[in-house]
Design an enzyme around this catalytic site. Structure first.
Site, PDB file in Angstrom:
ATOM      1  N   LYS A  97      43.829  49.930  34.960  1.00 58.48           N
ATOM      2  CA  LYS A  97      43.740  48.680  34.432  1.00 58.48           C
ATOM      3  C   LYS A  97      45.846  48.880  33.949  1.00 58.48           C
ATOM      4  O   LYS A  97      45.761  48.994  32.145  1.00 58.48           O
ATOM      5  CB  LYS A  97      42.934  48.510  32.525  1.00 58.48           C
ATOM      6  CG  LYS A  97      42.567  46.409  32.793  1.00 58.48           C
ATOM      7  CD  LYS A  97      41.039  46.424  32.168  1.00 58.48           C
ATOM      8  CE  LYS A  97      41.265  45.495  31.340  1.00 58.48           C
ATOM      9  NZ  LYS A  97      40.996  43.976  32.638  1.00 58.48           N
ATOM     10  N   GLU A 119      39.258  41.404  44.517  1.00 61.87           N
ATOM     11  CA  GLU A 119      38.844  40.216  43.389  1.00 61.87           C
ATOM     12  C   GLU A 119      38.974  39.817  42.889  1.00 61.87           C
ATOM     13  O   GLU A 119      40.703  38.724  43.444  1.00 61.87           O
ATOM     14  CB  GLU A 119      38.773  42.103  42.478  1.00 61.87           C
ATOM     15  CG  GLU A 119      40.349  42.503  41.821  1.00 61.87           C
ATOM     16  CD  GLU A 119      40.022  43.242  41.002  1.00 61.87           C
ATOM     17  OE1 GLU A 119      39.577  44.528  41.336  1.00 61.87           O
ATOM     18  OE2 GLU A 119      40.823  42.437  39.496  1.00 61.87           O
ATOM     19  N   ARG A 167      37.596  54.505  30.702  1.00 59.98           N
ATOM     20  CA  ARG A 167      38.123  53.340  31.738  1.00 59.98           C
ATOM     21  C   ARG A 167      40.075  54.061  31.289  1.00 59.98           C
ATOM     22  O   ARG A 167      40.729  53.806  32.120  1.00 59.98           O
ATOM     23  CB  ARG A 167      37.865  52.066  31.979  1.00 59.98           C
ATOM     24  CG  ARG A 167      39.026  50.927  32.876  1.00 59.98           C
ATOM     25  CD  ARG A 167      38.320  50.183  33.544  1.00 59.98           C
ATOM     26  NE  ARG A 167      38.260  49.166  32.261  1.00 59.98           N
ATOM     27  CZ  ARG A 167      38.369  47.683  32.475  1.00 59.98           C
ATOM     28  NH1 ARG A 167      37.182  47.602  33.610  1.00 59.98           N
ATOM     29  NH2 ARG A 167      37.895  47.274  31.505  1.00 59.98           N
TER      30      ARG A 167
HETATM   31  C1  COI Z   1      38.604  40.976  30.399  1.00 60.96           C
HETATM   32  O1  COI Z   1      38.118  40.361  31.087  1.00 60.96           O
HETATM   33  O2  COI Z   1      38.779  41.854  29.468  1.00 60.96           O
HETATM   34  C2  COI Z   1      39.792  41.380  30.783  1.00 60.96           C
HETATM   35  O3  COI Z   1      40.969  42.135  30.728  1.00 60.96           O
HETATM   36  C3  COI Z   1      40.968  40.447  32.000  1.00 60.96           C
HETATM   37  C4  COI Z   1      41.913  39.636  31.032  1.00 60.96           C
HETATM   38  C5  COI Z   1      43.091  40.737  32.090  1.00 60.96           C
HETATM   39  C6  COI Z   1      41.376  38.329  30.702  1.00 60.96           C
END
Ligand code: COI
Length: 337
Positions: free
Chosen positions: A183, A219, A81
Site C-alpha cells: 500500500k 484490479e 500488511r
Molecule cells: C481503502 O479501501 O481503505 C483504501 O485504502 C482505498 C483507498 C485508496 C480509498
C-alpha cells in the site's frame, strides 16, 4: 456530543479530536508516540516523502454495532500488511502490536466520532512517511507514523448503485515485481490521471490490466475485482502486482465458508466479463460495490441489467452484518474497543 450530520456522510475528511504521532530513526524500532490534537503538521520541503514518495498507508474501519459496541474489523490484517509495506519501502518495519495499540488509542479518544449504528463507520487512516530532510535518493534517516480518523459514509457518490467502469490499456497501475502488492502512496498518485480522464468520460473508476500482456484483469484503482460466473466467484490471484485486500480476503472466506459458494483465485480475462452473471469490487472504503457496466475500447457490456445481483447483495450484507455484530463473528474478526 459532536455536531455532525450523520445522515449525509460521504467519503470526506471531517476534523476530529485527536490523532496519533510517533517517530522512529532509521534502523530503530517503533516504540514511542502518543495522541496530539487533530491538525496540520510541519515538514521540511526536503522531506523524503515529499520528494521521493517514501510512504505507505492503511485503511481500517471501526463500527458502532447493533449491540452498542465499537469494534475494529480485522485490524490484525492491516497491521500485517503495514509491516509488509514498510519492509518493502525501507521504512523501519512496523511492529503489529505497536500498530494495533496505536489504532486503538486513537479510536478510543475519538469514540464520539464513530457514527451511530447503521449510519456509516469511522475510517481510520494510518500512514507512515520518511520525514527527514535529504536530497540524495536513499532511505530517510527519520520516519513519522500518524493515524487520523474521520467518520465516513459511502465511498462513491452514487452510493451502492452499480458502477460504470472503463478498462484501460493506455495506463498500467503496477509493474510485475514492482510495488503494486503493497500500500505505497505512489501507487495511488499513478492512478490519478487515468481516473480523472475516465471521470471526464462519465466513468466512476478504472480497471487495470496486467502490465506484461494486457490480457488479465488486475484490479480497480481503489478496490479489488470479482466476478460471479457459472455458480463460482472468481477474483484475480495475487500475482505480485495486486494488492491483497482485507475485504477481498473476507469476501473469499464469507463466500466459501458461510454462503457455500466456491471461490477461485485465478486469471480473469476481459472476455470473462461478458460471460459473468455479476461483477463487483471490494475494499475497506468501497465495502462491496456492484459493477453494472464495463467499457473496453469503446464497447460497453451491461451486467445483470445494470442492477445489483443477488450474490453481490448477499455477500455485501453478510460482510456488513459481521461488522455490525448482527450475525456471529465466527472468525474472530472483530476487536472490541
Ligand atoms: C481503502 O479501501 O481503505 C483504501 O485504502 C482505498 C483507498 C485508496 C480509498
Amino acid at each position: 456530543m459532536v455536531d455532525i450530520d450523520w445522515d449525509n456522510l460521504g467519503f470526506d475528511v471531517t476534523p476530529t479530536k485527536s490523532m496519533f504521532r510517533a517517530t522512529c530513526l532509521e534502523n530503530s524500532k517503533w516504540e514511542h508516540g502518543g495522541l496530539i490534537p487533530f491538525g496540520n503538521i510541519e515538514l521540511s520541503p526536503a522531506a523524503n516523502v515529499l520528494n521521493y514518495g517514501q510512504g505507505a498507508f492503511e485503511g481500517v474501519k471501526a463500527f458502532r454495532t447493533a449491540k452498542g459496541n465499537v469494534v475494529l474489523f480485522r485490524v490484525d490484517k492491516n497491521a500485517a500488511r503495514m509491516a509488509f509495506s514498510t519492509k518493502r519501502l525501507c521504512i523501519p518495519e512496523m511492529d503489529t502490536d505497536f500498530f494495533i495499540d496505536a489504532v486503538t488509542k486513537v479510536v478510543k479518544d475519538n469514540i464520539e466520532y464513530v457514527p451511530p449504528h447503521g449510519q456509516g463507520s469511522l475510517y481510520i487512516r494510518p500512514v507512515v512517511w520518511g520525514t527527514s530532510a535529504g536530497i540524495g535518493v536513499k532511505p530517510a534517516s527519520e520516519y513519522t507514523f500518524m493515524i487520523f480518523v474521520t467518520p465516513v459514509g459511502p465511498y462513491f457518490k452514487k452510493g451502492i448503485n452499480p458502477l460504470s467502469l472503463k478498462i484501460t490499456s493506455q495506463f498500467h497501475r503496477a509493474a510485475p515485481k514492482g510495488i503494486g502488492n503493497i500500500k505505497a502512496i505512489g501507487n495511488y498518485s499513478a492512478s490519478l490521471y487515468p481516473l480523472t480522464e475516465a471521470k471526464k468520460e462519465g466513468f466512476d473508476e478504472v480497471i487495470y490490466l496486467d502490465a506484461a500482456r494486457e490480457e488479465i484483469i488486475e484490479e480497480v484503482g481503489s478496490a479489488n475485482f470479482f466476478i460471479f460466473q457459472d455458480g463460482k466467484i472468481k477474483t484475480p490471484s495475487l500475482s505480485g502486482s495486486i494488492l491483497g485486500g482485507v475485504t477481498r480476503d473476507s469476501v473469499c472466506l464469507v463466500a466459501r465458508e458461510i454462503l457455500g459458494i466456491s471461490v477461485e483465485e485465478t486469471d480473469i480475462y476481459i472476455k470473462d466479463i461478458e460471460n459473468s452473471d455479476e461483477v463487483f469490487c471490494t475494499g475497506t472504503a468501497v465495502v462491496v460495490c456492484p459493477i453494472g457496466r464495463v467499457t473496453f475500447k469503446g464497447k460497453t457490456h451491461v451486467i445483470n441489467k445494470n442492477t445489483m445481483g443477488p450474490i453481490t447483495k448477499k455477500i455485501r450484507e453478510t460482510i456488513l452484518s459481521i461488522q455490525n455484530e448482527e450475525i456471529k463473528d465466527t472468525h474472530n474478526w472483530l476487536r472490541h474497543i
